[in-house]
Design an enzyme around this catalytic site. Structure first.
Site, PDB file in Angstrom:
ATOM      1  N   TYR A  39       0.805  -1.224   0.000  1.00 31.81           N
ATOM      2  CA  TYR A  39       0.000   0.000   0.000  1.00 31.81           C
ATOM      3  C   TYR A  39       0.840   1.277   0.000  1.00 31.81           C
ATOM      4  O   TYR A  39       0.333   2.355   0.321  1.00 31.81           O
ATOM      5  CB  TYR A  39      -0.930   0.009   1.225  1.00 31.81           C
ATOM      6  N   THR A 159      17.631  18.366  27.649  1.00 30.78           N
ATOM      7  CA  THR A 159      17.520  16.925  27.756  1.00 30.78           C
ATOM      8  C   THR A 159      16.970  16.412  26.429  1.00 30.78           C
ATOM      9  O   THR A 159      16.393  17.186  25.650  1.00 30.78           O
ATOM     10  CB  THR A 159      16.595  16.530  28.915  1.00 30.78           C
ATOM     11  N   HIS A 208     -33.461  -1.302  12.701  1.00 28.49           N
ATOM     12  CA  HIS A 208     -33.344  -2.681  13.194  1.00 28.49           C
ATOM     13  C   HIS A 208     -33.387  -3.677  12.042  1.00 28.49           C
ATOM     14  O   HIS A 208     -33.742  -4.846  12.224  1.00 28.49           O
ATOM     15  CB  HIS A 208     -34.440  -3.016  14.213  1.00 28.49           C
ATOM     16  N   GLN A 284      10.078  15.749  33.070  1.00 32.09           N
ATOM     17  CA  GLN A 284      11.074  15.711  32.000  1.00 32.09           C
ATOM     18  C   GLN A 284      10.409  15.686  30.637  1.00 32.09           C
ATOM     19  O   GLN A 284      10.924  16.239  29.677  1.00 32.09           O
ATOM     20  CB  GLN A 284      11.992  14.484  32.149  1.00 32.09           C
ATOM     21  N   SER A 332     -14.125 -12.084  -8.488  1.00 42.48           N
ATOM     22  CA  SER A 332     -14.010 -13.353  -7.789  1.00 42.48           C
ATOM     23  C   SER A 332     -13.161 -14.290  -8.638  1.00 42.48           C
ATOM     24  O   SER A 332     -13.228 -14.262  -9.869  1.00 42.48           O
ATOM     25  CB  SER A 332     -15.397 -13.966  -7.558  1.00 42.48           C
ATOM     26  N   ASN A 340     -17.140  -7.383  -6.234  1.00 40.54           N
ATOM     27  CA  ASN A 340     -17.124  -7.348  -4.772  1.00 40.54           C
ATOM     28  C   ASN A 340     -16.865  -5.939  -4.234  1.00 40.54           C
ATOM     29  O   ASN A 340     -16.097  -5.172  -4.818  1.00 40.54           O
ATOM     30  CB  ASN A 340     -16.038  -8.287  -4.240  1.00 40.54           C
ATOM     31  N   THR A 378       9.130   4.166  22.221  1.00 43.04           N
ATOM     32  CA  THR A 378       8.707   3.167  21.240  1.00 43.04           C
ATOM     33  C   THR A 378       7.278   3.418  20.782  1.00 43.04           C
ATOM     34  O   THR A 378       6.956   3.254  19.602  1.00 43.04           O
ATOM     35  CB  THR A 378       8.831   1.759  21.838  1.00 43.04           C
TER      36      THR A 378
END
Length: 500
Positions: A39, A159, A208, A284, A332, A340, A378
């Site tokens: 992608y 820092t 519904h 910090q 398909s 699809n 991370t």
């Protein structure tokens, strides 16, 4: 048996193993994830903002701008901030700003080599800049220059988090403002155009999953466009915060090294100089609350878009939308007739992945043990995939919507087979007539329930029922003209009035 030659083949495990290519060794490297592989084309613009290289370029930008401020000041803060720092010339400032601007493949490799020595990413950035301030590098470009004397002001009193929080704020702002939001707005505009185009096309609702009060296709699309736009307004008003206040947010090193400076004022001026909102009180780390807010809003946009994808998928399955086949495409592998709804299914999956990542980012980033832990390091490296899967979904939905055509005839036929939905307006008209003093209007709901609940009612049967109610002539005439297709209330005007 004697004289018979066996034709049996050796068992597969008896065959020697064929040599196999180790895909991890293939050059150029093969992407581990789909965003950088299959992608890539849809999400490539995010690389300029949320990749590891973009992070290092942003760090270079922050470090360079901090050095310039320490030497020359900014805004109401007159420089130099550090006594004895050289005042940089326009040429020297331009030279410094070229460091992040020209950060490309060769520089990425050089910085990587430095980091392998330092085993510290931000320290490597500091050394990378200092190399360019050295006399043998700067002088050939600038001639007589004071940049070597400014070398120890690189990363002064900082820092790592002072640099990182500002870098991530710049990166996320760029990704949202320059890439994700324009794509999301283009999608909402596309959806709004479809809503206007089909504002008057009647459609049976299904509350519904059951036949319910008719609406129009355009009005239903307008609801989703309106919801998406509301989230985009929230995202458009987001704050991107930053701080520069030292190892525990106290300006400790700053105030000891240069006690005469108004360091909060310098910090605020610098953060605002970068185009960010200053956070005056932190540990910090910058607290990341703003990130959680942005990611929650993007995740909410995703979930509304997911609702759009599932609704459109359902309309396709009902035949309300026809998919325009793409020449040469296969729907398909075994059923050649199929087209699809893969764009919407792909979008669903990518939106779910994006939301999972955004939810994790939001939950993780707002917590840091005491004055600092590294869980955010991370975690923040996954901001790119979180936005990447959302951007990919947006691209799929836009492409899917472009391949749709409304089947108004099928929807009209669907409405004509569900005259029982007129039970609602008939009983409401009876209630209004009763309030106005018309006799014989008792128990309207119950009478319509007996006529319509669990059974089909056609047009003649409904009109016969209405004619026998004894309603005032004008009301009876109005109901006699009503059909499921015309019973759409103010749907068309709602689209025209409130979509924008």
């Amino acid at each position: 048996m004697r004289g018979v030659t066996s034709t049996a083949q050796p068992h597969v495990t008896d065959q020697p193993d064929a040599p196999r290519v180790n895909l991890a060794d293939v050059t150029p490297p093969i992407a581990l994830g789909p965003l950088d592989g299959r992608y890539r084309g849809a999400v490539a613009p995010l690389v300029d903002h949320l990749s590891e290289a973009a992070l290092n370029r942003a760090r270079l930008h922050v470090e360079v701008e901090w050095l310039i401020v320490l030497c020359n000041g900014t805004g109401d803060v007159a420089g130099p901030v550090v006594p004895g720092a050289p005042t940089l010339t326009a040429a020297e400032v331009a030279y410094l700003r070229q460091i992040p601007a020209t950060f490309g493949a060769d520089e990425i490799a050089e910085l990587g080599a430095i980091e392998r020595e330092t085993v510290h990413d931000v320290k490597a950035v500091e050394y990378f800049i200092k190399r360019r301030l050295a006399a043998d590098v700067a002088a050939p470009v600038l001639g007589d220059t004071s940049l070597p004397a400014a070398s120890e002001l690189v990363h002064f009193a900082c820092t790592s988090e002072d640099v990182n929080n500002l870098s991530y704020a710049l990166m996320v702002r760029g990704a949202v403002v320059d890439v994700w939001q324009p794509a999301a707005e283009a999608l909402s505009d596309q959806l709004a155009d479809m809503a206007r185009e089909h504002a008057a096309v009647p459609m049976l609702s299904r509350t519904h999953g059951q036949p319910a009060t008719p609406t129009t296709m355009g009005k239903e699309l307008a609801v989703l466009a309106h919801r998406l736009r509301r989230q985009l307004r929230r995202i458009g008003g987001a704050e991107f915060l930053g701080k520069l206040n030292g190892a525990t947010g106290t300006y400790g090193a700053h105030s000891v090294a240069v006690p005469g400076a108004d360091w909060p004022a310098v910090s605020r001026a610098f953060v605002e100089h970068l185009g960010l909102t200053w956070n005056p009180l932190t540990t910090q780390i910058e607290s990341h609350d703003w990130q959680a807010e942005v990611y929650a809003d993007v995740a909410r946009f995703n979930r509304i878009l997911h609702n759009l994808a599932t609704d459109v998928w359902t309309y396709i399955s009902l035949g309300f939308f026809r998919q325009i086949p793409v020449a040469g495409a296969t729907g398909s592998s075994t059923m050649p007739h199929k087209v699809n709804p893969i764009r919407f299914e792909n979008a669903e999956a990518n939106l779910e992945i994006s939301c999972s990542l955004l939810d994790t980012l939001s939950a993780t980033l707002v917590t840091s043990r005491l004055q600092r832990d590294l869980t955010d390091s991370t975690t923040q490296r996954n901001i790119g995939p979180a936005f990447g899967h959302s951007l990919l979904a947006i691209d799929n939905v836009r492409r899917g919507l472009r391949a749709l055509a409304v089947d108004a005839d099928l929807m009209a036929d669907d409405l004509d087979h569900n005259w029982e939905v007129l039970g609602e307006p008939v009983q409401s008209a009876m209630r209004a007539a009763s309030v106005a003093g018309v006799e014989g209007m008792e128990n309207p709901y119950e009478r319509l329930k007996e006529l319509t609940r669990g059974q089909r009612v056609d047009g003649p049967a409904m009109r016969e029922f209405v004619a026998g109610l004894g309603l005032p002539d004008d009301v009876a005439a109005r109901l006699a003209e009503l059909t499921p297709a015309s019973y759409v209330g103010l749907a068309e005007s709602l689209v025209a009035t409130y979509l924008d």
